[in-house]
Design a protein around this motif. Structure first.
Motif, PDB file in Angstrom:
ATOM      1  N   ARG A 176       0.797  -1.221   0.000  1.00 48.03           N
ATOM      2  CA  ARG A 176       0.000   0.000   0.000  1.00 48.03           C
ATOM      3  C   ARG A 176       0.837   1.282   0.000  1.00 48.03           C
ATOM      4  NH1 ARG A 176      -5.489   1.155   3.494  1.00 48.03           N
ATOM      5  NH2 ARG A 176      -5.994   3.134   2.496  1.00 48.03           N
ATOM      6  N   ALA A 177       1.890   1.322   0.779  1.00 47.82           N
ATOM      7  CA  ALA A 177       2.705   2.539   0.867  1.00 47.82           C
ATOM      8  C   ALA A 177       3.519   2.796  -0.398  1.00 47.82           C
ATOM      9  CB  ALA A 177       3.632   2.451   2.079  1.00 47.82           C
ATOM     10  N   TYR A 178       3.550   1.816  -1.306  1.00 48.35           N
ATOM     11  CA  TYR A 178       4.428   1.913  -2.484  1.00 48.35           C
ATOM     12  C   TYR A 178       3.667   1.868  -3.803  1.00 48.35           C
ATOM     13  CZ  TYR A 178       7.175   0.631   1.504  1.00 48.35           C
ATOM     14  OH  TYR A 178       7.717   0.605   2.760  1.00 48.35           O
ATOM     15  N   GLU A 179       2.355   1.777  -3.737  1.00 50.17           N
ATOM     16  CA  GLU A 179       1.560   1.722  -4.958  1.00 50.17           C
ATOM     17  C   GLU A 179       1.553   3.069  -5.668  1.00 50.17           C
ATOM     18  OE1 GLU A 179      -1.705  -1.727  -3.791  1.00 50.17           O
ATOM     19  OE2 GLU A 179      -2.070   0.349  -3.143  1.00 50.17           O
ATOM     20  N   PRO A 180       1.369   3.091  -7.004  1.00 53.58           N
ATOM     21  CA  PRO A 180       1.035   1.940  -7.849  1.00 53.58           C
ATOM     22  C   PRO A 180       2.251   1.063  -8.142  1.00 53.58           C
ATOM     23  CG  PRO A 180       1.211   3.909  -9.195  1.00 53.58           C
ATOM     24  CD  PRO A 180       1.368   4.358  -7.767  1.00 53.58           C
ATOM     25  N   LEU A 181       2.001  -0.228  -8.182  1.00 50.78           N
ATOM     26  CA  LEU A 181       3.044  -1.199  -8.466  1.00 50.78           C
ATOM     27  C   LEU A 181       2.923  -1.681  -9.911  1.00 50.78           C
ATOM     28  CD1 LEU A 181       2.836  -3.102  -5.070  1.00 50.78           C
ATOM     29  CD2 LEU A 181       4.593  -1.479  -5.776  1.00 50.78           C
ATOM     30  N   LEU A 182       3.545  -2.825 -10.192  1.00 49.91           N
ATOM     31  CA  LEU A 182       3.563  -3.376 -11.544  1.00 49.91           C
ATOM     32  C   LEU A 182       2.146  -3.697 -12.008  1.00 49.91           C
ATOM     33  CD1 LEU A 182       5.700  -4.495 -13.673  1.00 49.91           C
ATOM     34  CD2 LEU A 182       5.307  -6.716 -12.611  1.00 49.91           C
ATOM     35  N   PRO A 183       1.695  -3.131 -13.111  1.00 50.79           N
ATOM     36  CA  PRO A 183       0.343  -3.457 -13.589  1.00 50.79           C
ATOM     37  C   PRO A 183       0.270  -4.894 -14.103  1.00 50.79           C
ATOM     38  CG  PRO A 183       1.502  -2.147 -15.217  1.00 50.79           C
ATOM     39  CD  PRO A 183       2.395  -2.199 -14.015  1.00 50.79           C
ATOM     40  N   GLY A 184      -0.955  -5.419 -14.148  1.00 48.44           N
ATOM     41  CA  GLY A 184      -1.152  -6.747 -14.724  1.00 48.44           C
ATOM     42  C   GLY A 184      -0.876  -7.885 -13.780  1.00 48.44           C
ATOM     43  N   THR A 185      -1.089  -7.675 -12.469  1.00 47.23           N
ATOM     44  CA  THR A 185      -0.940  -8.765 -11.508  1.00 47.23           C
ATOM     45  C   THR A 185      -2.315  -9.181 -11.000  1.00 47.23           C
ATOM     46  OG1 THR A 185       1.239  -7.974 -10.812  1.00 47.23           O
ATOM     47  CG2 THR A 185       0.103  -9.500  -9.340  1.00 47.23           C
ATOM     48  N   ILE A 186      -2.590 -10.468 -11.015  1.00 45.57           N
ATOM     49  CA  ILE A 186      -3.887 -11.027 -10.630  1.00 45.57           C
ATOM     50  C   ILE A 186      -3.687 -11.861  -9.372  1.00 45.57           C
ATOM     51  CG2 ILE A 186      -5.772 -12.539 -11.375  1.00 45.57           C
ATOM     52  CD1 ILE A 186      -4.472 -12.052 -14.301  1.00 45.57           C
ATOM     53  N   HIS A 187      -4.517 -11.627  -8.361  1.00 47.34           N
ATOM     54  CA  HIS A 187      -4.381 -12.374  -7.113  1.00 47.34           C
ATOM     55  C   HIS A 187      -5.564 -13.315  -6.886  1.00 47.34           C
ATOM     56  CE1 HIS A 187      -1.272  -9.352  -6.086  1.00 47.34           C
ATOM     57  NE2 HIS A 187      -0.784 -10.370  -5.380  1.00 47.34           N
ATOM     58  N   LEU A 188      -5.243 -14.567  -6.601  1.00 50.83           N
ATOM     59  CA  LEU A 188      -6.245 -15.569  -6.236  1.00 50.83           C
ATOM     60  C   LEU A 188      -6.340 -15.661  -4.712  1.00 50.83           C
ATOM     61  CD1 LEU A 188      -5.021 -18.408  -8.652  1.00 50.83           C
ATOM     62  CD2 LEU A 188      -6.649 -16.558  -9.150  1.00 50.83           C
ATOM     63  N   ALA A 189      -7.376 -16.285  -4.216  1.00 52.00           N
ATOM     64  CA  ALA A 189      -7.535 -16.468  -2.775  1.00 52.00           C
ATOM     65  C   ALA A 189      -6.426 -17.352  -2.219  1.00 52.00           C
ATOM     66  CB  ALA A 189      -8.899 -17.090  -2.476  1.00 52.00           C
ATOM     67  N   ALA A 190      -6.113 -17.144  -0.953  1.00 60.56           N
ATOM     68  CA  ALA A 190      -5.126 -17.985  -0.270  1.00 60.56           C
ATOM     69  C   ALA A 190      -5.770 -19.310   0.157  1.00 60.56           C
ATOM     70  CB  ALA A 190      -4.583 -17.264   0.956  1.00 60.56           C
ATOM     71  N   PRO A 191      -4.999 -20.387   0.208  1.00 60.75           N
ATOM     72  CA  PRO A 191      -5.525 -21.690   0.655  1.00 60.75           C
ATOM     73  C   PRO A 191      -5.573 -21.760   2.181  1.00 60.75           C
ATOM     74  CG  PRO A 191      -3.228 -21.907   0.046  1.00 60.75           C
ATOM     75  CD  PRO A 191      -3.601 -20.481  -0.259  1.00 60.75           C
ATOM     76  N   TYR A 192      -6.334 -20.861   2.774  1.00 61.34           N
ATOM     77  CA  TYR A 192      -6.322 -20.562   4.193  1.00 61.34           C
ATOM     78  C   TYR A 192      -7.591 -21.119   4.814  1.00 61.34           C
ATOM     79  CZ  TYR A 192      -5.484 -17.106   8.034  1.00 61.34           C
ATOM     80  OH  TYR A 192      -5.237 -16.455   9.214  1.00 61.34           O
ATOM     81  N   SER A 193      -7.516 -22.268   5.431  1.00 62.92           N
ATOM     82  CA  SER A 193      -8.721 -22.931   5.935  1.00 62.92           C
ATOM     83  C   SER A 193      -9.352 -22.181   7.102  1.00 62.92           C
ATOM     84  CB  SER A 193      -8.415 -24.381   6.331  1.00 62.92           C
ATOM     85  OG  SER A 193      -7.425 -24.427   7.338  1.00 62.92           O
ATOM     86  N   TYR A 194      -8.575 -21.383   7.815  1.00 63.53           N
ATOM     87  CA  TYR A 194      -9.098 -20.664   8.987  1.00 63.53           C
ATOM     88  C   TYR A 194      -9.863 -19.397   8.582  1.00 63.53           C
ATOM     89  CZ  TYR A 194      -9.167 -18.872  13.802  1.00 63.53           C
ATOM     90  OH  TYR A 194      -9.559 -18.414  15.044  1.00 63.53           O
ATOM     91  N   ARG A 195      -9.424 -18.737   7.531  1.00 63.49           N
ATOM     92  CA  ARG A 195     -10.088 -17.527   7.037  1.00 63.49           C
ATOM     93  C   ARG A 195     -10.070 -17.568   5.503  1.00 63.49           C
ATOM     94  NH1 ARG A 195     -10.082 -13.803  11.438  1.00 63.49           N
ATOM     95  NH2 ARG A 195      -8.472 -14.236  12.993  1.00 63.49           N
TER      96      ARG A 195
END
Length: 450
Positions: A169-188
């Motif tokens: 957040r403190a360094y955005e904007p960052l490299l364009p064209g990055t896609i994030h999927l959900a984490a395999p986080y069973s607790y949340r």
């Protein structure tokens, strides 16, 4: 070295520390670590602590690994430095490249590109992935896919694929064209289930959906940690990485395994990719490659990628990337000795056995302390997630986490805190008795926080 009075007086007054607020460090100076021996560290006051952090996931062989120290000393006397840029090389670099390709052959790796550390290795892998597709006549494949909660370093490219806003957040904007999927986080997680297999299936569907939306011919690579480390030691279901590998293959997307933490035995397998039965196209390594004794890293390159680069006859195939210290002879000598000791001591087996004991101990603490919301781990990378309310999974406050940390410290064990998580990544040479010490120290910390 200056005496302890000088160090205490000037602590945090002239240096900014990584991953810390400068004002907070000035107000509450960090602990000065003055020595290390075996599995223990010694602070400036002479207090000995079992290192439950393993330096920073990297001191796998402890602080008294003489073969690595001797290798560094001998190489400093023979050739302390020379560039490995086009036209010159050095003996340790060549020897290490042979040793690493042999070690990572079960992972499908055939070449090595040397770096100065983990962030450098990730940056290198991202660049090579884009270049690979250009050489293949697909220049529009520039996007990257990563997981939320994933950690991949702090360079601009690495921070762009990071899945944690603390590093973005403190360094955005960052490299364009990055896609994030959900984490395999069973607790949340957003999937309304705590079943790891169902979560893995949902993430795979999400990946396929994003490919359909963006177009496979725009995506260069998927980058993932086999076990998510700094994001909270999130262990995916065994089906996740193979499923993502299959989707990558179907769509011509490279798979980059960020093994900066998981390579060299920490999960109980020699690599995280091997743990899940997957061969990536590129593999990022660093940290334990020299036992933390010298800043060094390596990107391991799979056959598919190597063949495209080595078959190219144009200027586009030249690697316009590298670091002053790529293939540093002292670092390479340290890595050769470290790899030999890592194999000789079979630390992967010990990590698996001691990791199971540690996880059992942490679960026992969970049964006694409502403050412990979740416990998870694989091998010698474990996390304890602290909550103020178990039913609502409300994260414990900073003051509570601080009390657990101080209680464990007073009991003689160094632990690491990250948000409301206690992260444990001790050396891979710890004994069963030392695992008990970690659990007992955490017990003391939890009692202090209740």
């Amino acid at each position: 070295m200056a005496d302890s009075n000088f160090l205490t007086e000037h602590n945090a007054k002239h240096a900014w520390h990584p991953m810390a607020h400068p004002a907070e460090m000035r107000a509450n100076p960090p602990t000065i670590i003055a020595g290390g021996e075996g599995t223990e560290i010694i602070d400036a006051d002479g207090k000995r602590l079992l290192d439950g952090v393993g330096g920073l996931w990297n001191v796998n062989l402890g602080y008294s690994c003489d073969p690595v120290k001797r290798a560094i000393t001998a190489q400093l006397n023979e050739l302390p430095y020379y560039s490995a840029f086009r036209g010159t090389t050095n003996g340790p670099l060549i020897e290490l490249s042979v040793a690493l390709t042999d070690f990572f052959r079960p992972d499908g790796m055939v070449r090595a590109f040397f770096t100065s550390g983990g962030s450098d290795s990730v940056e290198t892998a991202l660049r090579l992935a884009r270049q690979f597709h250009k050489l293949n006549g697909q220049p529009e494949r520039t996007k990257f896919v990563a997981l939320k909660k994933g950690y991949h370093g702090t360079h601009f490219g690495a921070a762009s694929v990071n899945g944690n806003q603390n590093f973005r957040r403190a360094y955005e904007p960052l490299l364009p064209g990055t896609i994030h999927l959900a984490a395999p986080y069973s607790y949340r997680n957003p999937f309304n289930t705590d079943d790891p297999k169902l979560i893995a299936e949902a993430i795979a569907r999400q990946f396929a959906d994003e490919i359909a939306f963006h177009g496979a011919d725009t995506i260069a690579a998927l980058i993932i940690e086999p076990v998510l480390g700094a994001g909270g030691v999130i262990v995916p279901h065994e089906s996740l990485m193979p499923a993502l590998r299959k989707i990558c293959d179907k769509n011509g997307i490279l798979l980059i395994a960020d093994e900066v933490i998981t390579a060299f035995g920490r999960t109980g397998a020699w690599s995280g990719s091997r743990l899940w039965g997957v061969q990536p196209d590129l593999m990022c390594t660093a940290k334990a490659i020299t036992n933390g004794y010298f800043p060094f890293g390596a990107v391991m390159i799979g056959a598919r990628v190597a063949e495209v680069f080595e078959a190219d006859k144009t200027a586009l195939g030249s690697i316009g990337h590298g670091y002053t210290y790529s293939g540093h002879p002292v670092g390479a000598a340290a890595a050769i000795a470290c790899l030999s000791e890592t194999i000789r001591q079979d630390v992967a087996t010990n990590a698996g056995q001691r990791g199971s004991e540690l996880l059992d101990g942490l679960k026992e603490l969970q049964s006694r302390y409502p403050l412990v919301g979740d416990v998870r781990g694989k091998g010698l990378m474990c996390a304890v997630e602290l909550v103020s309310n178990r039913e609502e999974k409300t994260a414990a406050g900073k003051d509570v986490v601080g009390k657990v940390y101080q209680g464990a410290y007073d009991a003689g064990v160094m632990i690491r805190t990250s948000g409301n998580n206690i992260i444990l990544s001790p050396t891979l040479i710890i004994t069963a008795q030392e695992v008990t010490r970690i659990v007992e120290a955490l017990d003391a910390g939890l009692k202090q926080a209740v």
